[in-house]
Design a protein around this motif. Structure first.
Motif, PDB file in Angstrom:
ATOM      1  N   UNK A 186       0.758  -1.212   0.118  1.00  0.00           N
ATOM      2  CA  UNK A 186      -0.164   0.012  -0.071  1.00  0.00           C
ATOM      3  C   UNK A 186       0.921   1.278   0.019  1.00  0.00           C
ATOM      4  N   UNK A 187       0.744   2.000  -0.892  1.00  0.00           N
ATOM      5  CA  UNK A 187       1.564   3.353  -1.263  1.00  0.00           C
ATOM      6  C   UNK A 187       0.521   4.606  -1.249  1.00  0.00           C
ATOM      7  N   UNK A 188       1.025   5.379  -0.383  1.00  0.00           N
ATOM      8  CA  UNK A 188       0.262   6.698  -0.379  1.00  0.00           C
ATOM      9  C   UNK A 188       1.198   7.715  -0.222  1.00  0.00           C
ATOM     10  N   UNK A 189       0.994   8.709  -1.282  1.00  0.00           N
ATOM     11  CA  UNK A 189       2.060   9.687  -1.490  1.00  0.00           C
ATOM     12  C   UNK A 189       1.266  10.835  -0.878  1.00  0.00           C
ATOM     13  N   UNK A 190       2.211  11.802  -0.227  1.00  0.00           N
ATOM     14  CA  UNK A 190       1.915  12.889   0.324  1.00  0.00           C
ATOM     15  C   UNK A 190       1.595  12.813   1.784  1.00  0.00           C
ATOM     16  N   UNK A 191       1.408  13.924   2.445  1.00  0.00           N
ATOM     17  CA  UNK A 191       1.243  13.907   4.091  1.00  0.00           C
ATOM     18  C   UNK A 191      -0.106  13.636   4.661  1.00  0.00           C
ATOM     19  N   UNK A 192      -0.481  12.411   4.210  1.00  0.00           N
ATOM     20  CA  UNK A 192      -1.861  11.929   4.595  1.00  0.00           C
ATOM     21  C   UNK A 192      -1.627  11.068   5.917  1.00  0.00           C
ATOM     22  N   UNK A 193      -1.776  12.007   7.219  1.00  0.00           N
ATOM     23  CA  UNK A 193      -1.509  11.095   8.429  1.00  0.00           C
ATOM     24  C   UNK A 193      -2.293  10.402   8.645  1.00  0.00           C
ATOM     25  N   UNK A 194      -3.683  10.114   8.532  1.00  0.00           N
ATOM     26  CA  UNK A 194      -4.486   9.243   8.938  1.00  0.00           C
ATOM     27  C   UNK A 194      -4.206   7.813   8.314  1.00  0.00           C
ATOM     28  N   UNK A 195      -4.184   7.782   6.917  1.00  0.00           N
ATOM     29  CA  UNK A 195      -3.910   6.383   6.465  1.00  0.00           C
ATOM     30  C   UNK A 195      -2.410   5.908   6.763  1.00  0.00           C
ATOM     31  N   UNK A 196      -1.453   6.823   6.845  1.00  0.00           N
ATOM     32  CA  UNK A 196      -0.099   6.234   7.287  1.00  0.00           C
ATOM     33  C   UNK A 196      -0.184   6.006   8.557  1.00  0.00           C
ATOM     34  N   UNK A 197      -0.870   6.796   9.551  1.00  0.00           N
ATOM     35  CA  UNK A 197      -0.754   6.218  10.947  1.00  0.00           C
ATOM     36  C   UNK A 197      -1.435   4.981  11.291  1.00  0.00           C
TER      37      UNK A 197
END
Length: 311
Positions: A186-197
């Motif tokens: 799962x790759x999420x680019x950008x400062x998306x704190x909720x998904x990365x957390x």
């Protein structure tokens, strides 16, 4: 006189103020103000889009953004993709019509903004990607919670002294490692704190369960080795007793073997256990002395009878 004027001014102020439920002192509102308020006037504006004029009736105190939303229906353009030109100037969506000097029967020009459309498409794709990643992380979280129940069940069995197959624990570890691989994809680019957390949280949770399984494997193998050592010790003790039990029999058979060899040369007695697998050869015993004596006696009697007859 001055005292009376001060009292009247205080009374007038008290009549103009009121206390709100939160305790704030504010100016007193007139209950008939909404009924007596004069609504703002409505105006008609002509908006040109391409070669077509659209006549819109709108409040004079409205904003250009509200006018764009009204134009979305007849023009088919999204309100974020529109650009309104009034008096040779582009007007922002938050600008009020009356402040910009828009009056009744004013003319405007509506243009399509490709840059805004492209930004909106990019934002929509980004939001869709984020939603897809969030859903994938949520599904992995549900699967990890299901596998966590199995890990806790195995730990309960081992803590109570039970035995668990190594294959079951290995399969459970493999399933958890597969969830780690899915999280890594799962790759999420950008400062998306909720998904990365959420992704980081699930990653740490899976690692914790894998380490728990490793500890349970060590406990299970130690218990199996201890149990195997306890079960093999009595077997050896019993085998030793059986050897001691049959030792006198073997000694007696060896003592009987020596005279038997001296008396009968043709018959051989052995105590080897392998000879019972094949049938022994049958040895005919020699005729006894009593039967041979009876036969010779009969022949002698017959000879005597024939001799008497001849004489």
């Amino acid at each position: 006189m001055m005292r009376m004027r001060e009292l009247t001014s205080v009374k007038e102020k008290n009549n103009e103020l009121e206390v709100r439920p939160g305790g704030m002192l504010v100016q007193k509102r007139d209950p008939d103000e909404a009924l007596n308020r004069i609504p703002p006037p409505t105006i008609r504006v002509r908006v040109k889009y391409g070669s077509i004029y659209h006549q819109m009736i709108i409040n004079s105190t409205a904003t250009f953004g509200e006018l764009k939303k009204m134009l979305s229906g007849p023009t088919g353009l999204h309100h974020e993709d529109q650009k309104i030109i009034y008096k040779d100037k582009e007007r922002a969506s938050k600008t009020f019509l009356d402040v910009a000097g828009v009056k009744d029967r004013s003319k405007m020009v509506l243009l399509d903004d490709p840059v805004s459309r492209e930004k909106r498409y990019v934002e929509a794709r980004r939001n869709a990607k984020i939603a897809k990643a969030a859903k994938a992380v949520s599904d992995i979280g549900l699967e990890v919670d299901r596998l966590a129940g199995q890990v806790s069940a195995l730990g309960l069995v081992i803590s109570k002294g039970g035995k668990v197959a190594d294959e079951a624990m290995s399969n459970l570890t493999e399933l958890l490692m597969n969830q780690l691989l899915k999280l890594d994809e799962i790759k999420v680019d950008g400062p998306y704190g909720d998904v990365n957390q959420q992704k980081k949280l699930q990653f740490e949770k899976v690692q914790k369960f894998v380490e728990t399984l490793d500890v349970l494997k060590i406990k299970n193998t130690k218990r199996n080795t201890v149990n195997n050592g306890v079960t093999t010790a009595p077997n050896r003790h019993q085998s030793g007793r059986s050897v001691e039990k049959f030792a006198p029999i073997a000694a007696a058979s060896q003592q009987q073997e020596v005279p038997s060899k001296k008396t009968s040369r043709g018959v051989v007695v052995t105590t080897q256990w392998e000879t019972f697998d094949s049938l022994p050869t049958i040895i005919q015993a020699p005729p006894s002395t009593s039967t041979s004596a009876s036969m010779t006696g009969e022949t002698i009697q017959h000879n005597l009878n024939w001799d008497l007859l001849l004489k």
